[in-house]
Design a protein around this motif. Structure first.
Motif, PDB file in Angstrom:
ATOM      1  N   THR A 290       0.804  -1.330  -0.103  1.00  0.00           N
ATOM      2  CA  THR A 290       0.114   0.554  -0.680  1.00  0.00           C
ATOM      3  C   THR A 290       1.020   1.766  -0.003  1.00  0.00           C
ATOM      4  O   THR A 290       0.365   2.452  -0.315  1.00  0.00           O
ATOM      5  CB  THR A 290      -1.206   0.114   0.938  1.00  0.00           C
ATOM      6  N   SER A 291       2.505   0.988   0.856  1.00  0.00           N
ATOM      7  CA  SER A 291       2.958   2.359   0.270  1.00  0.00           C
ATOM      8  C   SER A 291       4.073   2.080   0.893  1.00  0.00           C
ATOM      9  O   SER A 291       4.770   0.753   1.624  1.00  0.00           O
ATOM     10  CB  SER A 291       1.907   3.674   1.622  1.00  0.00           C
ATOM     11  N   THR A 466      -3.529  -2.064  -1.493  1.00  0.00           N
ATOM     12  CA  THR A 466      -3.412  -0.819  -1.589  1.00  0.00           C
ATOM     13  C   THR A 466      -4.629  -0.768  -1.339  1.00  0.00           C
ATOM     14  O   THR A 466      -5.496   0.961  -1.140  1.00  0.00           O
ATOM     15  CB  THR A 466      -3.381  -0.036  -3.055  1.00  0.00           C
ATOM     16  N   ASN A 469      -5.385   1.778   3.131  1.00  0.00           N
ATOM     17  CA  ASN A 469      -3.884   2.582   3.486  1.00  0.00           C
ATOM     18  C   ASN A 469      -2.819   2.871   4.542  1.00  0.00           C
ATOM     19  O   ASN A 469      -4.093   2.339   5.845  1.00  0.00           O
ATOM     20  CB  ASN A 469      -4.008   4.320   2.809  1.00  0.00           C
TER      21      ASN A 469
END
Lengths: 504, 504
Positions: A290-291, A466, A469
């Motif tokens: 997701t990040s 994703t 978040n």
């Protein structure tokens, strides 16, 4: 309704296929491609990047997104479809204001730049890399400027690309707390540093045996070799084509035992994340970690929280000793644990211990703030870098290779990326305390049974890709926002123990 | 005029970039990708193949080609541009009649099929592969049918894809001559076969040392490791992204010295061809080897004509002996030369010697004729294969792995490809006699100076890419058409010498 979303599919498919190709080209460049190949190959990369850009950023897709703005249409979407649309809108915000020609040029240029950086680093020559760096910064400033609709600062825009919602305000506070709390701890640790010896680490360790052990330990923690490979490159990294093709690299050094082992555990953490993404999401735009921050939380969770713990090594240290009996027979498990946790200020980020690591990140964060705040010139960069190392870590690089040229990231145009490492550390600590409260964490490690730990992460983090978040993940797991206090507590507890300090 | 051709450039660029991506994906699948990856990756391959198809086969390109049909426009083109247009028209003839959806399905299917073939071969199970083979044959028959405008036979259409202008009539005559002339020679050789011992070949040769020697010999004959790499795969092959990224593989076996050495020389021959293509042509549609036959002529020229000659080994055999002194100290250069040229009927094509090799090809050619003449069913294939081996080589495969499952080609949908190997052998012999007449060929080899030989091939063959086809190359070099007599002469001279037979 079906129809509206179906119209999107060919564009999403094309984007997926081109992403696969570009990922493989990048992997290949870093691991295998012949020296002179990149000059021609980068032409192909430029064209494919352009196609990828145009696959999503075009009037057809824009119109479909427009149609999906109506509440009626939106209500027809299931959760996964809503996440796809949300991610697509985010991509639109990132890319649509950038002229496609410039984006293509940037992709082509940033595909070739790392080879110039590598050469400059090998020759210890900042001047050779400076114009390339300047051009990359210019691109990123210009791109941030195109996207800047609400008077947002350029660097905040870049930060948001890597970690949604993270800003300079947040990070100033985050790093501020770390400075206040950790600098005194670091000073204390340095004073007592002589009590830990890790001479064993620089003995001679056959690379062939290191390879075997690293492959074994990667598998031990959960890397599936039917769905992934471990290769070698100058700079360790991980990448993936989808959840069944996940790749990591490391770099073996004969006179350094820990380097490869911990880089493999680290990259395996990234890989386990990507292998854990659900089959429904892989090969879609919501089918990746997701990040960068959450990704780093997983790699650091495995590398540091687990990988440097007594409980982790208790069942497997005998295997390491029997692999290298001559070198390790006289090193007890307790010695080894203290050795792998020894904190020592150094100049090289990727060699840094857990305690000093965040200072390396803080320095890069502060430099990026200066660069994108237009408060610094290309010529000044090396000196400011060196000054900051002197200020925070009490050491000054003797040359650019151990200073400003040490990291590959900027050469790929990745500005705003470094803070993810610090965020990742904080998330890892936060997850750690929570997991200890919901499962017999240490017991699992002591019994060499990492599956429940990996499964917990898969169920609560990995599978979602994703779709959530970073903040949504934390909220759903423990009903809390990102909180640096856990990380500070973790460092204090750990180093008080390693160095036999009184708990403060 | 400029304008009309310029309009074509974006389509050509896109085709080039997608070709680069697809080539790399294929390479990666064969050498590195994890076992379970291909099921997902093949989706991306299908989409990219479809994009590649549509990059060239579309109304815009069709209209541009139409405009370029006028004499006025054509006269404005330079030689390279004319070659591009000619090649594009050829691609059109090959693809435009095929519905793009079917082409995409075929590409996806044929990307995955080799992994099913590999599994079937490993398990010695023809039944597992048969339905896949059947589907591939159906695709190819259907595609040939779509293209068939002049009542041409399906198999002739496939043959032409690999070697422009080559037909069954030509090959029947070609193989007919070889049968008449070479079967008697083979029978004589078999009779005398005991006089050559090559026991040395199956001693134990450390793979690490084989790797080093193979890398060295590849470089010795002209492979440039700044522009290429040597890797490992089950089945040796070569590929390239352009003239500065050329890749070859081999497969090392501890108890077989010759296998890796000669496969590396062979693949290096392919690689030297691609490395020799001019910078003006690389990354264009005329920037690759002109045909499979000419490609094989280069690999076989290096592997057999040069690589199995006394003159080639004279200066370098001492290096091989010093690499493996225990195994080779008592083997004289003369023994070694006779050993590497020993002719023995066998069941496996890629292990075949020069004399029997063409019979392996003839068998596949005859089988493909039957398959595409609709005279044979899937179930019958293994028996007919085995019968033909018994007829031509006096041996019967004991199982499908050493019979019909031995080659990867059909699993990739490559029918009509095998005859290229025989054509390549013939071209290599024809080039050999010509080169001996224009340069001190043997002297160069004896002095370990291969550069003039490589340069001659580069100047007369390699640099042109697809700008000249096989027959145009031969005409410009020696003012002659392809002539199998040279090959027959070459085999007779060589084996008479190796086996001390009287020259006929």
């Amino acid at each position: 309704m079906e129809k509206v979303l179906e119209q999107l599919q060919p564009y999403l498919d094309k984007n997926m296929a081109l992403t696969t190709a570009l990922t493989l080209l990048e992997w290949d460049n870093e691991t295998l491609a012949p020296l002179e190949g990149i000059s021609n190959t980068s032409k192909a990369i430029g064209i494919l990047s352009d196609e990828q850009f145009k696959a999503l950023i075009n009037d057809d897709v824009k119109n479909i997104l427009k149609k999906l703005e109506s509440k009626e249409e939106y209500n027809k979407l299931n959760e996964r479809e809503r996440a796809v649309i949300k991610q697509l809108r985010r991509t639109y915000r990132q890319l649509e204001a950038i002229p496609s020609k410039e984006y293509k040029e940037f992709c082509e240029f940033s595909a070739m730049a790392p080879s110039i950086w590598a050469k400059a680093r090998a020759q210890n020559n900042y001047e050779e890399f400076a114009p390339v760096l300047g051009k990359l910064i210019e691109y990123k400033k210009r791109f941030a400027n195109y996207r800047n609709k609400e008077g947002e600062k350029a660097y905040n825009i870049l930060l948001d690309d890597f970690e949604e919602g993270i800003t300079m305000d947040f990070l100033d506070d985050f790093f501020g707390k770390i400075k206040t709390e950790i600098i005194p701890l670091l000073n204390k640790v340095i004073k007592y540093n002589d009590i830990i010896s890790k001479d064993y680490n620089s003995l001679s360790y056959t690379i062939e045996k290191q390879r075997d052990f690293c492959k074994w330990i990667s598998s031990y923690i959960g890397f599936d070799f039917n769905r992934g490979i471990l290769a070698e490159s100058e700079h360790p990294f991980s990448t993936n084509l989808h959840n069944r093709d996940v790749r990591i690299t490391t770099h073996y050094q004969e006179k350094n035992l820990e380097n490869a082992i911990f880089s493999v555990i680290h990259e395996s953490g990234h890989a386990i994340y990507e292998m854990g993404i659900s089959d429904e999401l892989t090969q879609t735009i919501v089918g990746a970690g997701t990040s960068m921050g959450v990704h780093e939380s997983q790699s650091r969770f495995f590398e540091n929280v687990i990988g440097r713990s007594y409980e982790f090594w208790k069942p497997i240290y005998p295997k390491l000793v029997s692999t290298f009996p001559e070198q390790l027979n006289s090193v007890t498990l307790e010695d080894f644990i203290r050795g792998i946790n020894k904190a020592e200020p150094g100049l090289i980020r990727i060699e840094a211990d857990e305690l000093t690591y965040t200072f390396h990140i803080m320095i890069r964060y502060e430099m990026e703030k200066l660069i994108f705040g237009n408060e610094i010139s290309l010529e000044e960069l090396p000196k400011i870098w060196d000054d900051k190392y002197e200020e925070y870590l009490g050491m000054r690089p003797a040359n650019p290779a151990e200073g400003i040229l040490q990291d590959i990231h900027w050469s790929g145009g990745d500005f705003g990326y470094f803070p993810s490492y610090a965020i990742g550390n904080a998330i890892a600590a936060q997850l750690y305390y929570h997991m200890k409260s919901v499962m017999p964490f240490d017991e699992y490690l002591l019994h060499g049974d990492l599956k429940p730990i990996v499964d917990y992460l898969k169920d609560n983090v990995h599978q979602y890709g994703t779709m959530k978040n970073m903040r949504e993940l934390l909220r759903d797991i423990m009903d809390e926002d990102l909180n640096v206090d856990y990380y500070i507590r973790y460092l204090k507890e750990k180093y008080s123990k390693v160095y036999h300090l009184e708990t403060e």
